[in-house]
Design a protein around this motif. Structure first.
Motif, PDB file in Angstrom:
ATOM      1  N   ARG A  53       0.835  -1.207   0.000  1.00  0.00           N
ATOM      2  CA  ARG A  53       0.000   0.000   0.000  1.00  0.00           C
ATOM      3  C   ARG A  53       0.874   1.263   0.000  1.00  0.00           C
ATOM      4  O   ARG A  53       0.545   2.254  -0.650  1.00  0.00           O
TER       5      ARG A  53
ATOM      6  N   GLY B 107     -10.065   8.169  -8.413  1.00  0.00           N
ATOM      7  CA  GLY B 107     -10.496   7.813  -7.073  1.00  0.00           C
ATOM      8  C   GLY B 107      -9.986   6.455  -6.617  1.00  0.00           C
ATOM      9  O   GLY B 107      -8.826   6.111  -6.789  1.00  0.00           O
ATOM     10  N   ALA B 108     -10.900   5.690  -6.048  1.00  0.00           N
ATOM     11  CA  ALA B 108     -10.543   4.370  -5.513  1.00  0.00           C
ATOM     12  C   ALA B 108     -10.054   3.440  -6.616  1.00  0.00           C
ATOM     13  O   ALA B 108      -9.250   2.532  -6.367  1.00  0.00           O
ATOM     14  N   TYR B 109     -10.527   3.658  -7.843  1.00  0.00           N
ATOM     15  CA  TYR B 109     -10.095   2.830  -8.961  1.00  0.00           C
ATOM     16  C   TYR B 109      -8.603   3.028  -9.216  1.00  0.00           C
ATOM     17  O   TYR B 109      -7.882   2.080  -9.548  1.00  0.00           O
TER      18      TYR B 109
ATOM     19  N   GLU C  75      -6.401   3.853  -6.896  1.00  0.00           N
ATOM     20  CA  GLU C  75      -5.709   3.162  -5.812  1.00  0.00           C
ATOM     21  C   GLU C  75      -5.666   1.657  -6.077  1.00  0.00           C
ATOM     22  O   GLU C  75      -4.658   0.993  -5.827  1.00  0.00           O
TER      23      GLU C  75
END
Length: 226
Positions: A136, A159-161, A163
């Motif tokens: 991470r 966004g989260a995509y 990450e």
């Protein structure tokens, strides 16, 4: 108190810190050459040239030692990679290439890092959570680097995509390097760096590039939306 007195002009706390460093250096040698399964308190004390009294003065158990050695190694790798990324020319390709090359160079220069950062991270239960945190952390470095090279608007829109993509990239590279180190891939180090760089760039362009941003602004039917 006697324990607080200076000895040969060296304060007690400084001597304790020096002993801790000695233990960690000895542990790195044992773990990096023989594995954490071979690490014992007695063996570590012999390697360090210190008594068990001093071991328990610094550590609660061997798992604490293994975890700290791993954290040290990952910290050194992270610092080295970040330094090489900052020093590389601005094109994203050069930054990615520099990051991957730096990591491979580090483990080539000190084979102990291979066992600690790769083998032990997978085999030792005490390092399982740390291994995930390491991936991470490197994924965050990827996103930060991409954010500076592309527009923050692109990375923000992902966004989260974004990450998720970074985690896949770093996790995949981690496993690829581990396989390569064990002879699973018939590639030279330079070839591995070059090919991995290309894969990184393809994924980054697909997930975080301008075209990706445009696709995200389109509705389900392909119509542009605000």
């Amino acid at each position: 108190m006697a324990k607080d007195r200076a000895y040969a002009g060296v304060p007690a706390e400084q001597r304790r810190a020096q002993r801790r460093v000695t233990f960690l250096e000895a542990a790195r040698e044992i773990i990096g050459t023989q594995g954490s399964a071979r690490l014992t308190v007695g063996g570590l004390c012999r390697q360090a040239g210190l008594t068990e009294r001093y071991f328990y003065e610094n550590f609660t158990n061997l798992d604490a030692v293994v975890a700290e050695v791993y954290d040290q190694v990952i910290g050194e790798l992270t610092e080295l990679i970040a330094l090489r990324v900052r020093a590389a020319p601005d094109p994203l390709r050069d930054k990615v290439h520099a990051a991957i090359a730096a990591g491979l160079q580090a483990v080539a220069d000190d084979p102990r890092l291979i066992r600690i950062a790769f083998t032990e991270a997978q085999l030792n239960p005490a390092l399982n959570a740390r291994r995930t945190a390491t991936i991470r952390g490197f994924a965050a470095l990827v996103l930060a680097t991409v954010n500076k090279q592309l527009s923050p608007e692109s990375t923000g829109a992902a966004g989260a995509y974004g990450e998720l993509a970074a985690m896949h990239l770093v996790g995949g590279l981690y496993e690829t390097v581990y396989g390569w180190l064990n002879g699973a891939l018939d590639l030279t180090r330079d070839e591995l760096v070059d090919e991995s760089t290309e894969i990184f760039l393809v994924v980054v362009e697909q997930i975080l590039g301008p075209e990706s941003l445009l696709r995200r602004r389109r509705g389900p039917g392909g119509e542009a939306t605000l």
